[in-house]
Design a protein around this motif. Structure first.
Motif, short mmCIF file in Angstrom:
data_model
loop_
_atom_site.label_atom_id
_atom_site.label_comp_id
_atom_site.label_asym_id
_atom_site.label_seq_id
_atom_site.Cartn_x
_atom_site.Cartn_y
_atom_site.Cartn_z
N CYS A 1 -1.08 -5.01 -16.75
CA CYS A 1 -0.39 -5.42 -17.96
C CYS A 1 0.36 -4.24 -18.60
N VAL A 2 -0.29 -3.10 -18.70
CA VAL A 2 0.35 -1.92 -19.30
C VAL A 2 1.51 -1.45 -18.44
N MET A 3 1.29 -1.39 -17.13
CA MET A 3 2.34 -0.88 -16.23
C MET A 3 3.52 -1.85 -16.15
N PHE A 4 3.24 -3.14 -16.04
CA PHE A 4 4.32 -4.12 -15.96
C PHE A 4 5.09 -4.19 -17.28
N SER A 5 4.43 -3.92 -18.41
CA SER A 5 5.12 -3.94 -19.70
C SER A 5 6.21 -2.87 -19.76
N ALA A 6 6.02 -1.78 -19.01
CA ALA A 6 7.03 -0.73 -18.92
C ALA A 6 7.98 -0.97 -17.76
N ASN A 7 7.93 -2.17 -17.18
CA ASN A 7 8.78 -2.55 -16.04
C ASN A 7 8.52 -1.67 -14.82
N GLN A 8 7.25 -1.25 -14.68
CA GLN A 8 6.83 -0.44 -13.55
C GLN A 8 5.94 -1.29 -12.65
N PHE A 9 6.48 -1.69 -11.50
CA PHE A 9 5.75 -2.60 -10.61
C PHE A 9 4.83 -1.80 -9.69
N ASN A 10 3.85 -1.20 -10.33
CA ASN A 10 2.88 -0.37 -9.63
C ASN A 10 1.75 -1.25 -9.11
N LEU A 11 1.48 -1.16 -7.81
CA LEU A 11 0.45 -1.98 -7.17
C LEU A 11 -0.78 -1.16 -6.81
N GLY A 12 -0.97 -0.03 -7.46
CA GLY A 12 -2.05 0.88 -7.07
C GLY A 12 -3.39 0.57 -7.69
N GLY A 13 -3.51 -0.51 -8.46
CA GLY A 13 -4.78 -0.83 -9.09
C GLY A 13 -5.90 -1.06 -8.09
N GLU A 14 -5.55 -1.57 -6.93
CA GLU A 14 -6.56 -1.83 -5.90
C GLU A 14 -7.20 -0.54 -5.40
N GLY A 15 -6.37 0.46 -5.12
CA GLY A 15 -6.89 1.73 -4.62
C GLY A 15 -7.63 2.52 -5.69
N THR A 16 -7.10 2.52 -6.93
CA THR A 16 -7.77 3.27 -7.99
C THR A 16 -9.10 2.63 -8.36
N GLU B 1 8.24 2.84 -7.03
CA GLU B 1 6.80 2.92 -7.34
C GLU B 1 6.00 1.81 -6.68
N MET B 2 6.63 0.67 -6.39
CA MET B 2 5.91 -0.43 -5.76
C MET B 2 5.51 -0.06 -4.33
N VAL B 3 6.47 0.47 -3.57
CA VAL B 3 6.17 0.87 -2.19
C VAL B 3 5.19 2.04 -2.16
N CYS B 4 5.44 3.02 -3.01
CA CYS B 4 4.59 4.23 -3.03
C CYS B 4 3.15 3.89 -3.38
N SER B 5 2.96 3.08 -4.43
CA SER B 5 1.60 2.76 -4.86
C SER B 5 0.90 1.84 -3.86
N TYR C 1 -3.88 2.45 0.66
CA TYR C 1 -4.47 2.61 1.99
C TYR C 1 -4.80 4.07 2.28
N VAL C 2 -4.04 4.99 1.71
CA VAL C 2 -4.39 6.40 1.83
C VAL C 2 -5.76 6.64 1.18
N VAL C 3 -5.92 6.11 -0.03
CA VAL C 3 -7.20 6.25 -0.74
C VAL C 3 -8.33 5.61 0.05
N LEU D 1 -10.55 -2.56 0.93
CA LEU D 1 -10.12 -2.78 -0.45
C LEU D 1 -10.76 -4.05 -0.98
N PRO D 2 -11.41 -3.98 -2.15
CA PRO D 2 -12.21 -5.12 -2.62
C PRO D 2 -11.42 -6.34 -3.10
N GLY D 3 -10.14 -6.19 -3.36
CA GLY D 3 -9.32 -7.34 -3.73
C GLY D 3 -9.12 -7.56 -5.22
N TYR D 4 -9.83 -6.82 -6.05
CA TYR D 4 -9.72 -7.03 -7.50
C TYR D 4 -8.36 -6.62 -8.05
N GLY D 5 -7.72 -5.65 -7.40
CA GLY D 5 -6.41 -5.21 -7.87
C GLY D 5 -5.36 -6.29 -7.69
#
Length: 368
Positions: free
Chosen positions: A77-92, A144-148, A153-155, A274-278
Motif C-alpha cells: 500500500c505504501v509503495m504503490f501509493s508512491a507509484n512504485q510497483f515494488n514486488l519485493g514484499g515476498e523476499g523481505t 523497480e518491478m523487475v529488480c525487486s 529469488y536472490v534472497v 517463498l511463502p506466498g504472503y507477499g
C-alpha cells in the motif's frame, strides 16, 4: 467526479470485480466437483458455521492467517501509493522470518525482550534490503518491478544456502533449523489456535500506517508523488528521497510481518520456498485501493476465501488452488483501467449536469 461519487464508484467497481471472480469460481466448481452444493457450502459457509453453530476454531484460524497479509498489504500500500510497483514484499517477509529465527535460536534473552528484539531486527533488515531496488530506481532508473522481483529469488537462495549447508539440524528428517528458544516465541492470543498477539500488532501497524499516510507531511508527499511525480518535483519535493523512503517503509512492514509469522506459528525455521504472503499482500492492497484502513477488511476477505477453499478441498475434493484463480480474476479486473469506464463516464456527465443546473438556478435566484 466528486470525492463522494468517486468513492461510491470505486466501491461498486470493486464489488463487481469480486462477484465476477466468485462467479468464475462457481463455474469451475460445478465443472470439477461431484457435489457442487457441498463444495459451495464449504467455501462460503463452513469457514464460520459448522453443524448450525459458529465454528470458533475456524474463525480464529482466519484471523490468524490475516496477520502476515496485513503486513505485506500495508507494505505494498505504501509503495504503490508512491507509484512504485515494488514486488519485493515476498523476499523481505521471508528474510524477516529468517533473521528473527536466527536471533530466536542463537541469542538468549529475557522472555519479554527476546521477541521484541527479533521483530525489530527483522524490521530493520527488511528495510535495508529494500534500499537496493529503491536506490537503483532513483540513481540508475532501473525498473523497480523487475529488480525487486528478481531480488526475491536472490534472497530466497541465499537463505536456502545457509539453511541447507550451515544451520540445518541434522538430527531431523527434513531440512530445518534448531528449535527457537521458548523466550523468543510470540504468544497465542487464544490458546491452541493460530491467532497470536501478532494480530494485535498488525492492527496497531494499520492505524499507525494510516496516520502516517494521511496525517503527516511525508505521507502526503508519498501520495502526491503517486498522483503526479512531475508536479511534485517542480513544487520542490525531494522526489528521490521520498521514493526511497516509501520502498524502505514497505520493506520494513514486510520484514516485521515475516518475524511475527515465524515466531508466532512455528517452532523452527523450515521455509524452503517463498511463502506466498507477499503476492497475496498485493491483492489485498489492490482490494483496499491503497488505503491502509481498508487493508484488514481486504485481508479478512482473502483469508476467509482461503479457508473456504481449504475446507472445500478436504470435504468436497475441489483443488485448494481455487483461491489462486479467484485472486487472479480480482487482480485482472482491478488492474483493467477500462473496466466499467462507461459507467464512470455516465456518472461524470450526470454530476456535471447537476452542478450546471444548480449554478443556473443560483444565477436566476440572484437576478430575481
Amino acid at each position: 467526479m466528486g470525492n463522494k461519487t468517486k468513492l461510491m464508484f470505486e466501491f461498486v467497481r470493486g464489488l463487481v470485480a469480486i462477484l465476477i471472480a466468485i462467479a468464475v469460481a462457481f463455474i469451475l466448481i460445478f465443472l470439477s466437483s461431484d457435489d457442487p452444493g457441498k463444495a459451495l457450502e464449504c467455501m462460503l459457509l463452513r469457514p464460520i458455521i459448522s453443524n448450525g453453530a459458529f465454528n470458533v476454531n475456524s474463525i480464529l484460524t482466519i484471523l490468524g492467517r490475516m496477520t502476515p497479509i496485513i503486513f505485506t498489504g500495508l507494505g505494498v500500500c505504501v509503495m504503490f501509493s508512491a507509484n512504485q510497483f515494488n514486488l519485493g514484499g515476498e523476499g523481505t517477509l521471508m528474510l524477516g522470518g529468517f533473521v528473527a529465527a536466527l536471533i530466536g535460536i542463537y541469542c538468549p534473552m529475557a522472555a519479554g525482550l527476546h521477541p521484541v528484539v527479533c521483530i525489530i531486527a527483522a524490521t530493520v533488515v527488511g528495510g535495508v534490503v529494500m534500499v537496493i531496488p529503491a536506490i537503483l530506481k532513483v540513481k540508475l532508473k532501473v525498473n523497480e518491478m523487475v529488480c525487486s522481483l528478481l531480488l526475491n529469488y536472490v534472497v530466497m537462495y541465499i537463505i536456502l544456502h545457509f539453511l541447507n549447508n550451515v544451520l540445518a539440524d541434522r538430527t531431523k528428517g527434513q531440512t530445518q533449523t534448531l528449535p527457537f528458544q521458548e523466550t523468543a516465541l510470540v504468544g497465542d492470543l487464544v490458546a491452541n489456535s493460530e491467532l497470536t498477539f501478532g494480530f494485535i500488532i498488525a492492527l496497531i501497524a494499520t492505524v499507525l500506517t494510516a496516520l502516517f499516510m494521511y496525517r503527516t507531511r511525508w505521507g502526503y508527499s508519498i501520495r502526491m508523488i503517486g498522483i503526479n511525480e512531475s508536479f511534485s518535483k517542480y513544487s520542490g519535493m525531494k522526489v528521490g528521497a521520498i521514493i526511497v523512503a516509501a520502498q524502505v517503509i514497505g520493506g520494513m512492514l514486510s520484514g516485521m510481518g515475516g518475524a511475527i509469522e515465524m515466531l508466532g506459528r512455528y517452532n523452527t525455521f523450515l521455509w524452503k520456498e517463498l511463502p506466498g504472503y507477499g503476492w497475496t499482500g498485493m491483492t489485498v492492497a489492490i482490494l483496499a485501493k491503497n488505503n491502509p484502513i481498508f487493508i484488514p477488511f481486504a485481508a479478512f476477505f482473502i483469508a476467509y476465501l482461503n479457508r473456504g477453499c481449504e475446507l472445500m478441498s478436504i470435504y468436497a475434493g475441489v483443488p485448494a488452488e481455487m483461491i489462486d484463480i479467484i485472486q487472479a480474476v480480482i487482480f485482472l479486473f482491478f488492474a483493467a483501467e477500462q473496466f466499467m469506464s462507461k459507467t464512470r463516464q455516465k456518472l461524470v456527465v450526470k454530476e456535471t449536469k447537476a452542478e450546471l443546473k444548480e449554478k443556473q438556478l443560483a444565477a436566476e435566484g440572484g437576478k430575481a
